[in-house]
Design an enzyme around this catalytic site. Structure first.
Site, PDB file in Angstrom:
ATOM      1  N   GLU A 113      34.903  40.526  31.480  1.00 43.36           N
ATOM      2  CA  GLU A 113      35.033  41.886  32.014  1.00 43.36           C
ATOM      3  C   GLU A 113      34.517  42.894  30.977  1.00 43.36           C
ATOM      4  O   GLU A 113      34.487  42.616  29.780  1.00 43.36           O
ATOM      5  CB  GLU A 113      36.497  42.183  32.348  1.00 43.36           C
ATOM      6  CG  GLU A 113      37.054  41.406  33.518  1.00 43.36           C
ATOM      7  CD  GLU A 113      36.691  42.009  34.869  1.00 43.36           C
ATOM      8  OE1 GLU A 113      35.959  43.027  34.899  1.00 43.36           O
ATOM      9  OE2 GLU A 113      37.140  41.461  35.894  1.00 43.36           O
ATOM     10  N   ASP A 173      31.650  39.343  43.001  1.00 46.15           N
ATOM     11  CA  ASP A 173      31.740  40.420  43.981  1.00 46.15           C
ATOM     12  C   ASP A 173      31.773  41.784  43.300  1.00 46.15           C
ATOM     13  O   ASP A 173      32.128  41.909  42.121  1.00 46.15           O
ATOM     14  CB  ASP A 173      32.959  40.250  44.876  1.00 46.15           C
ATOM     15  CG  ASP A 173      34.283  40.274  44.117  1.00 46.15           C
ATOM     16  OD1 ASP A 173      34.358  39.632  43.048  1.00 46.15           O
ATOM     17  OD2 ASP A 173      35.234  40.931  44.582  1.00 46.15           O
ATOM     18  N   GLU A 215      37.251  38.850  43.572  1.00 48.72           N
ATOM     19  CA  GLU A 215      38.136  39.322  42.502  1.00 48.72           C
ATOM     20  C   GLU A 215      38.592  40.744  42.774  1.00 48.72           C
ATOM     21  O   GLU A 215      39.746  41.101  42.509  1.00 48.72           O
ATOM     22  CB  GLU A 215      37.406  39.241  41.153  1.00 48.72           C
ATOM     23  CG  GLU A 215      38.270  39.553  39.943  1.00 48.72           C
ATOM     24  CD  GLU A 215      38.293  41.034  39.541  1.00 48.72           C
ATOM     25  OE1 GLU A 215      39.069  41.400  38.646  1.00 48.72           O
ATOM     26  OE2 GLU A 215      37.525  41.834  40.149  1.00 48.72           O
ATOM     27  N   GLU A 216      37.689  41.565  43.301  1.00 48.32           N
ATOM     28  CA  GLU A 216      37.977  42.985  43.476  1.00 48.32           C
ATOM     29  C   GLU A 216      39.032  43.274  44.536  1.00 48.32           C
ATOM     30  O   GLU A 216      39.528  44.392  44.623  1.00 48.32           O
ATOM     31  CB  GLU A 216      36.688  43.743  43.819  1.00 48.32           C
ATOM     32  CG  GLU A 216      35.608  43.718  42.743  1.00 48.32           C
ATOM     33  CD  GLU A 216      35.942  44.598  41.540  1.00 48.32           C
ATOM     34  OE1 GLU A 216      37.064  45.147  41.486  1.00 48.32           O
ATOM     35  OE2 GLU A 216      35.083  44.739  40.658  1.00 48.32           O
ATOM     36  N   HIS A 275      33.347  37.297  37.853  1.00 49.54           N
ATOM     37  CA  HIS A 275      33.413  37.406  39.316  1.00 49.54           C
ATOM     38  C   HIS A 275      32.082  37.945  39.845  1.00 49.54           C
ATOM     39  O   HIS A 275      31.441  38.792  39.218  1.00 49.54           O
ATOM     40  CB  HIS A 275      34.584  38.272  39.764  1.00 49.54           C
ATOM     41  CG  HIS A 275      34.546  39.702  39.329  1.00 49.54           C
ATOM     42  ND1 HIS A 275      33.817  40.663  39.994  1.00 49.54           N
ATOM     43  CD2 HIS A 275      35.164  40.346  38.300  1.00 49.54           C
ATOM     44  CE1 HIS A 275      33.985  41.844  39.396  1.00 49.54           C
ATOM     45  NE2 HIS A 275      34.789  41.674  38.367  1.00 49.54           N
TER      46      HIS A 275
END
Length: 409
Positions: free
Chosen positions: A171, A81, A143-144, A79
């Site tokens: 991640e 963001d 995503e966050e 991701h």
């Protein structure tokens, strides 16, 4: 690309990561600067790619395909963001990455632009490798704040008939292969009563008080789960949890409040069905609360709305995708993981890729303990380990041939 040392990544990889970190892609803002830079980086190499935008056109996902092959490909997912820096006590500019004492500092350095940058750094090697399956790069937005962007990316793949066999979500896991995390279901409950002057309280229906009773019932279910639910000791908290995080209602002390809103969440084990939990809460409201409310105010109502749906991720140590990631990972991490599964407390996009039919694993550089905080950092040795991971992948590491698409649940 030549192999990095055990402690320091290549200058090229560090340069790409620094450029990515320098884009202030906080979730509330656009990520197009980073996406367009990546698009141009790949386009110069003739890489076919697709962008999928949000409704306003201010954010986009990117999906690129490196190479060709007769077999379905492998997705490297990240991701773009990052979380805000507002109110945090940074000692450096969060979007001007700095290297100090074997660490790279900057917002997103750990979560998770180092994985994206390392994958981009190995683009030429993937293209030249002649693998029998393509490598796909999947970069998402938001995503966050609920894994929002990746849903459009996956929908686009489905509409195009593209079905990769596997996915590595990068991640920060310390380059360990992680096989599970809890799911998250978030709900909003709106309670409508009847206003009245507080001197005439019995003529009104106090929405705040009925919300309080609902909250107590939610807590009773949470206590039952803590006491009776089957345990999964791979997680820090080995049972499902419920939490009421926000309550808003009322306008003045001398007014019986007509409206109240309650927002609560369920973080659930993969073996738990959050819909059953919500059904029990809704049944209580309809059975115990609404009849009392409507005896005074027939217009009274209680309405539930789901506002977050992050499915649990659930694989195992013996899964071919897990063993493939372990074979690519740092030898020490792979040796520690051999024969057992690792789990994390935080949520990711992995459950959505798994739901889309891809065999999935979490594996990326850095540690979540260093993310989301002031002076976020990642050890250079972790980036170097991720480069070694990518190098083994570019060399055609064995094991991916055993990975096949996972049937959608």
């Amino acid at each position: 690309m030549s192999a990095p040392s055990d402690s320091r990544p290549s200058a090229r990889t560090l340069d790409i990561i620094r450029q990515l970190v320098a884009f202030p892609t906080v979730s509330r803002d656009s990520n197009l600067g980073l996406i367009e830079w990546t698009r141009d980086f790949l386009a110069r190499r003739g890489v076919p790619l697709r962008l999928t935008y949000d409704a306003e056109g201010g954010k986009a996902n990117l999906f690129a395909t490196l190479g060709e092959g007769p077999r379905p490909g492998l997705v490297l997912s990240g991701h773009t963001d990052v979380v805000p820096v507002d109110g945090q006590d940074w000692t450096l500019d969060p979007f001007a990455p700095e290297e100090r004492d074997g660490r790279l500092y900057g917002r997103g350095a750990a979560d998770m632009k180092s994985f994206i940058g390392t994958a981009l750094s190995w683009t030429d090697d993937f293209l030249a490798a002649g693998l029998d399956h393509p490598i796909h790069l999947a970069l998402s937005y938001d995503e966050e704040v609920g894994c929002i962007g990746v849903r459009g990316l996956l929908r686009d793949l489905r509409e195009q008939g593209l079905q990769p066999a596997g996915c590595i979500v990068g991640e920060p896991t310390g380059m360990h292969a992680v096989v599970g995390h809890k799911g998250l279901a978030g709900y909003r409950c709106r309670i409508r009563g009847r206003e009245a002057h507080s001197a005439l309280t019995p003529q009104g229906v106090n929405a705040v008080e009925y919300a309080a009773r609902l909250i107590v019932y939610i807590r009773l279910i949470a206590d039952r789960l803590r006491q009776l639910e089957s345990r999964h000791y791979g997680y820090d908290v080995p049972h499902s949890t419920l939490n009421t995080g926000l309550v808003q209602g009322g306008i003045a002390i001398n007014v019986v409040p007509r409206d109240c809103e309650v927002i609560f969440e369920c973080r659930y084990l993969p073996s738990t069905d959050p819909r059953a939990v919500l059904d029990e809460i809704r049944a209580y409201a309809e059975r115990e609360l609404l009849p009392e409310m409507r005896a005074v105010a027939p217009e009274a109502a209680i309405a539930f709305e789901q506002i977050a749906d992050l499915p649990a991720f659930d694989s195992d140590a013996a899964a071919p995708m897990t063993r493939f990631a372990q074979a690519l990972a740092d030898s020490r991490a792979a040796a520690e993981d051999e024969g057992r599964g690792r789990y994390v407390a935080f949520g990711t996009e992995a459950g959505l890729f798994q739901r889309a039919g891809m065999a999935t694993v979490l594996c990326g550089p850095g540690h979540i303990a260093q993310a989301h905080k002031p002076d976020e950092w990642i050890a250079l040795s972790q980036i170097a380990a991720c480069e070694q991971f990518m190098g083994r992948l570019a060399q055609g590491a064995s094991g991916f041939g055993a990975v096949g698409p996972t049937p959608s649940p």
